[in-house]
Design a protein around this motif. Structure first.
Motif, PDB file in Angstrom:
ATOM      1  N   ASP B 100     -11.214  -0.571 -12.385  1.00 39.21           N
ATOM      2  CA  ASP B 100     -10.154   0.250 -12.974  1.00 39.21           C
ATOM      3  C   ASP B 100      -8.784  -0.348 -12.666  1.00 39.21           C
ATOM      4  O   ASP B 100      -8.329  -0.274 -11.528  1.00 39.21           O
ATOM      5  N   PRO B 101      -8.124  -0.914 -13.678  1.00 42.59           N
ATOM      6  CA  PRO B 101      -6.844  -1.556 -13.379  1.00 42.59           C
ATOM      7  C   PRO B 101      -5.753  -0.549 -13.031  1.00 42.59           C
ATOM      8  O   PRO B 101      -4.694  -0.928 -12.563  1.00 42.59           O
ATOM      9  N   PHE B 102      -6.037   0.742 -13.269  1.00 38.94           N
ATOM     10  CA  PHE B 102      -4.988   1.727 -13.012  1.00 38.94           C
ATOM     11  C   PHE B 102      -5.011   2.233 -11.583  1.00 38.94           C
ATOM     12  O   PHE B 102      -3.986   2.587 -11.038  1.00 38.94           O
ATOM     13  N   SER B 103      -6.174   2.294 -10.961  1.00 37.48           N
ATOM     14  CA  SER B 103      -6.200   2.781  -9.582  1.00 37.48           C
ATOM     15  C   SER B 103      -6.324   1.652  -8.576  1.00 37.48           C
ATOM     16  O   SER B 103      -6.386   1.900  -7.384  1.00 37.48           O
ATOM     17  N   SER B 104      -6.350   0.402  -9.040  1.00 34.26           N
ATOM     18  CA  SER B 104      -6.515  -0.683  -8.068  1.00 34.26           C
ATOM     19  C   SER B 104      -5.178  -1.250  -7.606  1.00 34.26           C
ATOM     20  O   SER B 104      -5.150  -2.139  -6.768  1.00 34.26           O
ATOM     21  N   LEU B 105      -4.075  -0.735  -8.156  1.00 32.29           N
ATOM     22  CA  LEU B 105      -2.753  -1.152  -7.678  1.00 32.29           C
ATOM     23  C   LEU B 105      -2.030   0.075  -7.148  1.00 32.29           C
ATOM     24  O   LEU B 105      -1.971   1.107  -7.816  1.00 32.29           O
ATOM     25  N   ASN B 106      -1.464  -0.043  -5.958  1.00 30.00           N
ATOM     26  CA  ASN B 106      -0.725   1.069  -5.360  1.00 30.00           C
ATOM     27  C   ASN B 106       0.487   1.399  -6.235  1.00 30.00           C
ATOM     28  O   ASN B 106       1.359   0.555  -6.425  1.00 30.00           O
ATOM     29  N   PRO B 107       0.543   2.648  -6.783  1.00 25.05           N
ATOM     30  CA  PRO B 107       1.637   2.977  -7.705  1.00 25.05           C
ATOM     31  C   PRO B 107       3.005   2.963  -7.040  1.00 25.05           C
ATOM     32  O   PRO B 107       4.019   2.955  -7.727  1.00 25.05           O
ATOM     33  N   ARG B 108       3.053   2.990  -5.721  1.00 23.42           N
ATOM     34  CA  ARG B 108       4.351   3.041  -5.027  1.00 23.42           C
ATOM     35  C   ARG B 108       4.761   1.690  -4.455  1.00 23.42           C
ATOM     36  O   ARG B 108       5.607   1.607  -3.581  1.00 23.42           O
ATOM     37  N   MET B 109       4.108   0.614  -4.908  1.00 23.11           N
ATOM     38  CA  MET B 109       4.514  -0.707  -4.446  1.00 23.11           C
ATOM     39  C   MET B 109       4.849  -1.577  -5.646  1.00 23.11           C
ATOM     40  O   MET B 109       4.141  -1.551  -6.644  1.00 23.11           O
ATOM     41  N   ARG B 110       5.933  -2.331  -5.538  1.00 25.14           N
ATOM     42  CA  ARG B 110       6.262  -3.275  -6.602  1.00 25.14           C
ATOM     43  C   ARG B 110       5.278  -4.432  -6.561  1.00 25.14           C
ATOM     44  O   ARG B 110       4.642  -4.706  -5.534  1.00 25.14           O
ATOM     45  N   VAL B 111       5.177  -5.146  -7.698  1.00 27.00           N
ATOM     46  CA  VAL B 111       4.215  -6.240  -7.798  1.00 27.00           C
ATOM     47  C   VAL B 111       4.437  -7.270  -6.697  1.00 27.00           C
ATOM     48  O   VAL B 111       3.493  -7.785  -6.091  1.00 27.00           O
ATOM     49  N   ARG B 112       5.701  -7.514  -6.386  1.00 25.79           N
ATOM     50  CA  ARG B 112       5.994  -8.493  -5.327  1.00 25.79           C
ATOM     51  C   ARG B 112       5.351  -8.065  -4.015  1.00 25.79           C
ATOM     52  O   ARG B 112       4.722  -8.879  -3.332  1.00 25.79           O
ATOM     53  N   GLU B 113       5.491  -6.783  -3.677  1.00 20.88           N
ATOM     54  CA  GLU B 113       4.929  -6.297  -2.420  1.00 20.88           C
ATOM     55  C   GLU B 113       3.405  -6.367  -2.433  1.00 20.88           C
ATOM     56  O   GLU B 113       2.772  -6.683  -1.431  1.00 20.88           O
ATOM     57  N   ILE B 114       2.817  -6.032  -3.609  1.00 26.47           N
ATOM     58  CA  ILE B 114       1.357  -6.068  -3.726  1.00 26.47           C
ATOM     59  C   ILE B 114       0.838  -7.477  -3.471  1.00 26.47           C
ATOM     60  O   ILE B 114      -0.133  -7.676  -2.744  1.00 26.47           O
ATOM     61  N   LEU B 115       1.520  -8.458  -4.060  1.00 24.00           N
ATOM     62  CA  LEU B 115       1.050  -9.841  -3.922  1.00 24.00           C
ATOM     63  C   LEU B 115       1.414 -10.433  -2.562  1.00 24.00           C
ATOM     64  O   LEU B 115       0.732 -11.326  -2.061  1.00 24.00           O
ATOM     65  N   ALA B 116       2.490  -9.929  -1.959  1.00 27.76           N
ATOM     66  CA  ALA B 116       2.921 -10.483  -0.674  1.00 27.76           C
ATOM     67  C   ALA B 116       2.008 -10.033   0.457  1.00 27.76           C
ATOM     68  O   ALA B 116       1.912 -10.706   1.481  1.00 27.76           O
ATOM     69  N   GLU B 117       1.326  -8.895   0.251  1.00 30.61           N
ATOM     70  CA  GLU B 117       0.529  -8.331   1.333  1.00 30.61           C
ATOM     71  C   GLU B 117      -0.524  -9.318   1.874  1.00 30.61           C
ATOM     72  O   GLU B 117      -0.545  -9.589   3.073  1.00 30.61           O
ATOM     73  N   PRO B 118      -1.412  -9.860   1.006  1.00 32.18           N
ATOM     74  CA  PRO B 118      -2.383 -10.816   1.566  1.00 32.18           C
ATOM     75  C   PRO B 118      -1.719 -12.065   2.141  1.00 32.18           C
ATOM     76  O   PRO B 118      -2.194 -12.596   3.149  1.00 32.18           O
ATOM     77  N   ILE B 119      -0.630 -12.519   1.529  1.00 32.19           N
ATOM     78  CA  ILE B 119       0.033 -13.732   2.024  1.00 32.19           C
ATOM     79  C   ILE B 119       0.538 -13.500   3.443  1.00 32.19           C
ATOM     80  O   ILE B 119       0.367 -14.327   4.332  1.00 32.19           O
TER      81      ILE B 119
END
Lengths: 301, 326
Positions: B100-119
């Motif tokens: 589900d692409p809608f629940s697999s991204l935290n709605p309260r985080m910007r894309v940068r933050e989402i991608l920066a997390e694993p890095i």
């Protein structure tokens, strides 16, 4: 790729819009149009806060000054809301009483939300904590909040601080339950599972993924707690288990007027109007917030 | 053959059992003894109908819960018994893309933050500038505009969100990506884009993919090998061509015949199975499939068929395909 896109021809550039464009209002007017309930609630609350803060400047006299010669006067130019059985000016007492009510309401909302949030987050995310903490919360919830507050006040001295503490303790379980429920549903979300697989530690998952998503329902709940705390404060004062009788609070004024309410109804009428309006305003803000934060819930209540 | 990256041996996941009790009555046997391996750069598809346990296998490999029995080996190292602290650095190697692409991204985080997390979590960048550079490269890889980094997840469409999900998985520089129905929620055209993107990335980065799906057309397109699951067990495991050309297990046969052919003039013989999938709470004795198998005989009700090499590199768990005992 870009050549193909630029070469594309727009089929019918001059077709009229199917829906006429709605002029998006901005600023204060836009807010009032979009969220009328919240606007009304906030306006009343602003007035109450203004009254509470600037009470000494609004033509009041000392709210505790006794004037035995001028007892139980009807509302007049001298006594706008009349005077009570000790000759104290009810207008002054009601305005100063707003301070107690607003302070209690907001302090309880803030403290209970914070404590409930911490308890709810921990018990929702950490299985081992859940059983014990939630049984304790269930135990607290089995006692009616007013009785619990009365009991706690009976153990302590009458003061505004103790009133805030008692009502807070009585409200914490409801917040903790709400937050725990939200956390339980959030922790199953794929983005939380993805956070686990990307190596995020449990404290960071709680802080960055769970906490921000509990704020919306918590804020709404906080407004309802604020309204209910004001009422409970008045009830406690009314039955003599709240703020000290010398302190003007809406509950105290009503308690003083109780004996005379059939002949001098205005003693109770004015503080009651203020209390009702304030609680209504807080609830309007809460409803508005709920609708604004989660549009899917609008129809449900 | 490339070296093996992930090996799963006798994986079981039973629900409703206290602790790690092996197998008790009254337990839901979501996964009941699954064994397979994935090589580097390979795509293994795990197919089967809803509730057959394919997603549970994926989540068990990700260690989103403790397994009941069995072993999971990553690069020859057992990860199923590690503490979460020991496992955390190794998690980098296995990433996931959810359905589900809608629940697999935290709605309260910007894309940068989402991608920066694993890095950040895996210490893959030393400075904020390096993180930004990596995020830009990731967005290029999944063919999203670079200014996507400053946006919120709700500003994107389903396909775009799935690209963000893939970028997040890639951010950890994994060796294996588990695609848990990763394209099932998307439109056909978007689905094709994402599948092709996954294939390109696999070629470019040498990724292994565990592609969990029920869509046979997509599986035929993307997989190298296919494992067919039924009621918590693998019933057939073979190379894609071998499996689609000559299924050895009656269940696979029926499954393939149910897939619609894109050519309306082709009328294939449909094998209609009788009845429903039995409950994993109380699976049938012997072969799990015997209640619905058109070729059922006595032994199927008694003995549980093991996965057996019927042809080179083609395994099936069916008594009909067993060679006579030595």
């Amino acid at each position: 790729m870009t050549d193909a896109a630029s070469a594309r021809v727009v089929a019918a550039p001059d077709l009229p819009d199917i829906l006429p464009p709605v002029k998006a209002r901005r600023g204060l007017a836009g807010f009032v149009v979009r969220h009328p309930t919240m606007a009304i609630g906030l306006a009343i609350l602003a007035v109450m806060a203004f009254v509470a803060i600037f009470a000494p400047l609004l033509g009041t006299v000392d709210p505790t000054a006794l004037a035995p010669a001028k007892r139980t006067r009807a509302p007049s130019a001298d006594f706008w809301f009349g005077s009570d059985a000790f000759g104290r000016d009810i207008y002054s007492r009601v305005l100063y009483g707003a301070r107690v009510s607003l302070l209690v309401g907001f302090a309880v909302a803030a403290l209970a939300s914070f404590a409930g949030l911490v308890i709810g987050l921990l018990s929702g995310y950490i299985r081992a904590v859940d059983g014990i903490v939630m049984r304790a919360m269930d135990g607290l919830m089995s006692i009616p909040p007013i009785l619990l507050a009365v009991a706690l006040m009976a153990l302590t001295r009458a003061s505004v601080g103790n009133v805030i503490m008692s009502i807070t303790i009585a409200e914490i379980p409801r917040v903790a339950r709400l937050v725990r429920g939200v956390v339980l549903s959030l922790r199953e979300q794929p983005y939380v599972e993805a956070a686990i697989t990307t190596g995020t530690t449990t404290p960071r998952i709680i802080l960055k993924h769970i906490l921000p998503n509990t704020i919306a329902p918590l804020t709404v709940q906080a407004t309802y707690i604020c309204g209910s705390a004001m009422i409970v404060e008045s009830i406690l004062s009314f039955i003599g288990a709240g703020t000290p009788p010398i302190t003007p609070s809406w509950g105290n004024i009503m308690a003083d007027g109780r004996a005379l309410w059939q002949v001098k109804p205005y003693i109770i009428f004015f503080p009651a109007i203020f209390l009702s309006l304030t609680v209504l305003a807080v609830n309007l803000v809460g409803d508005g917030l709920r609708d604004a934060l989660d549009p899917r819930m609008v129809k449900r209540l | 053959m490339n070296p093996i990256i992930l090996e799963v041996r006798g994986l079981k996941k039973h629900y409703g059992v206290k602790g790690r009790a092996a197998s008790g009555a009254g337990a839901v046997r979501a996964v009941d003894g699954v064994t397979f391996s994935i090589s580097r750069g390979e795509t293994l598809a795990l197919v089967g109908e809803s509730g057959c346990g394919k997603s549970t296998v994926g989540k068990a490999i990700l260690r989103l819960f403790d397994i009941t029995e069995g072993e999971v080996l990553l690069d020859g190292e057992r990860i199923d018994e590690m503490t979460s602290r020991e496992l955390r650095p190794l998690r980098r190697k296995i990433q996931v893309v959810f359905q589900d692409p809608f629940s697999s991204l935290n709605p309260r985080m910007r894309v940068r933050e989402i991608l920066a997390e694993p890095i950040r979590n895996f210490g893959l960048a030393k400075s904020e500038a390096e993180i930004d550079a990596r995020i830009a490269a990731l967005l290029d890889k999944v063919r999203l505009p670079r200014d996507a980094a400053g946006r919120w997840p709700h500003e994107f469409s389903g396909g775009q969100r799935q690209r963000i999900g893939i970028a997040r998985a890639l951010a950890a520089e994994p060796e294996l990506i588990i695609c848990d129905e990763a394209v099932s929620a998307l439109d056909v055209s978007v689905k094709a884009q994402i599948v092709n993107l996954l294939q390109d990335l696999q070629k470019e980065l040498g990724l292994a993919l565990l592609f969990i799906s029920h869509d046979l057309a997509i599986v035929e397109h993307i997989a190298h090998r296919v494992a067919v699951m039924y009621l918590g067990r693998i019933v057939e495991l073979a190379g894609k061509r071998a499996l689609f050309a000559g299924p050895q297990h009656p269940y696979t046969e029926a499954l393939l015949s149910a897939a619609p052919a894109p050519d309306p003039t082709v009328t294939s013989k449909r094998i209609l199975l009788q009845g429903d999938v039995p409950s994993p709470l109380n699976p049938p004795s012997g072969c799990h499939f015997h209640t619905r198998c058109p070729y059922v005989f006595d032994r199927c009700r008694r003995d549980d068929p093991a996965l057996h090499e019927v042809e080179p590199a083609h395994y099936a768990a069916c008594h009909l395909r067993e060679t006579p005992r030595q």
